[in-house]
Design a protein around this motif. Structure first.
Motif, PDB file in Angstrom:
ATOM      1  N   ALA A  58       0.983  -1.162   0.186  1.00 28.04           N
ATOM      2  CA  ALA A  58      -0.037   0.114  -0.180  1.00 28.04           C
ATOM      3  C   ALA A  58       0.848   1.238  -0.175  1.00 28.04           C
ATOM      4  CB  ALA A  58      -0.824  -0.201   1.262  1.00 28.04           C
ATOM      5  N   SER A  59       1.958   1.220   0.593  1.00 29.98           N
ATOM      6  CA  SER A  59       2.748   2.472   0.845  1.00 29.98           C
ATOM      7  C   SER A  59       3.561   2.665  -0.606  1.00 29.98           C
ATOM      8  CB  SER A  59       3.841   2.286   1.855  1.00 29.98           C
ATOM      9  OG  SER A  59       4.708   1.228   1.767  1.00 29.98           O
ATOM     10  N   ARG A  64       3.815   5.643  -5.561  1.00 33.27           N
ATOM     11  CA  ARG A  64       3.516   5.786  -6.971  1.00 33.27           C
ATOM     12  C   ARG A  64       2.396   6.998  -7.475  1.00 33.27           C
ATOM     13  NH1 ARG A  64       3.816  -0.578  -8.620  1.00 33.27           N
ATOM     14  NH2 ARG A  64       5.937  -0.947  -8.205  1.00 33.27           N
ATOM     15  N   LEU A  65       1.437   6.706  -6.780  1.00 33.96           N
ATOM     16  CA  LEU A  65       0.120   7.576  -6.931  1.00 33.96           C
ATOM     17  C   LEU A  65       0.488   9.188  -6.845  1.00 33.96           C
ATOM     18  CD1 LEU A  65      -2.767   7.858  -8.037  1.00 33.96           C
ATOM     19  CD2 LEU A  65      -3.411   7.604  -5.684  1.00 33.96           C
ATOM     20  N   ARG A  66       1.327   9.300  -5.652  1.00 36.91           N
ATOM     21  CA  ARG A  66       1.799  10.726  -5.679  1.00 36.91           C
ATOM     22  C   ARG A  66       2.803  11.273  -6.632  1.00 36.91           C
ATOM     23  NH1 ARG A  66       2.764  10.122   0.780  1.00 36.91           N
ATOM     24  NH2 ARG A  66       0.731  10.631   1.611  1.00 36.91           N
ATOM     25  N   GLU A  72       1.495  14.665 -13.673  1.00 35.37           N
ATOM     26  CA  GLU A  72       0.492  14.989 -14.429  1.00 35.37           C
ATOM     27  C   GLU A  72      -0.709  15.539 -13.519  1.00 35.37           C
ATOM     28  OE1 GLU A  72      -0.513  11.672 -17.207  1.00 35.37           O
ATOM     29  OE2 GLU A  72       1.617  10.752 -17.164  1.00 35.37           O
ATOM     30  N   PRO A  73      -0.420  16.495 -13.087  1.00 32.20           N
ATOM     31  CA  PRO A  73      -1.590  17.281 -12.286  1.00 32.20           C
ATOM     32  C   PRO A  73      -2.673  17.479 -12.913  1.00 32.20           C
ATOM     33  CG  PRO A  73       0.106  18.946 -12.595  1.00 32.20           C
ATOM     34  CD  PRO A  73       0.624  17.581 -13.224  1.00 32.20           C
ATOM     35  N   ILE A  74      -2.800  17.729 -14.313  1.00 28.33           N
ATOM     36  CA  ILE A  74      -3.996  18.124 -15.089  1.00 28.33           C
ATOM     37  C   ILE A  74      -4.713  16.883 -15.298  1.00 28.33           C
ATOM     38  CG2 ILE A  74      -4.785  19.162 -17.274  1.00 28.33           C
ATOM     39  CD1 ILE A  74      -3.610  21.198 -15.876  1.00 28.33           C
TER      40      ILE A  74
END
Length: 93
Positions: A58-59, A64-66, A72-74
């Motif tokens: 999970a960590s 990876r998600l962060r 790619e913030p948009i």
């Protein structure tokens, strides 16, 4: 008289066999309790190992998600808006 001695001897033999069987049963119960204790310890250890593995995974996925959101913030904003829109549609029903 001989019948009484034979019956008494058989009764004593039966009593001894019953005592031996009871002792054997007691020993088996003790062994079973020890086996159950070891099994429960193994299950607890397995549970802790699985918990650790899931927490580690999970960590890693969170990190990876962060990183993906930073890259790619948009896109992340668009996905979030899409999911919120779908939840809004489903909550109306």
């Amino acid at each position: 008289m001989a019948d009484m001695k034979t019956a008494s001897a058989q009764s004593a033999t039966t009593r001894v066999k019953a005592e031996i069987a009871a002792d054997d049963l007691s020993a088996q119960v003790v062994a079973l309790r020890e086996d159950l204790a070891r099994l429960s310890e193994s299950v607890v250890a397995l549970g802790h190992g699985a918990k650790t593995a899931v927490a580690d995974e999970a960590s890693v996925m969170t990190e990876r998600l962060r990183e993906r959101i930073r890259e790619e913030p948009i896109f992340a904003l668009a996905v979030t808006a899409g999911v919120a829109y779908l939840f809004g549609l489903m909550s109306r029903r």
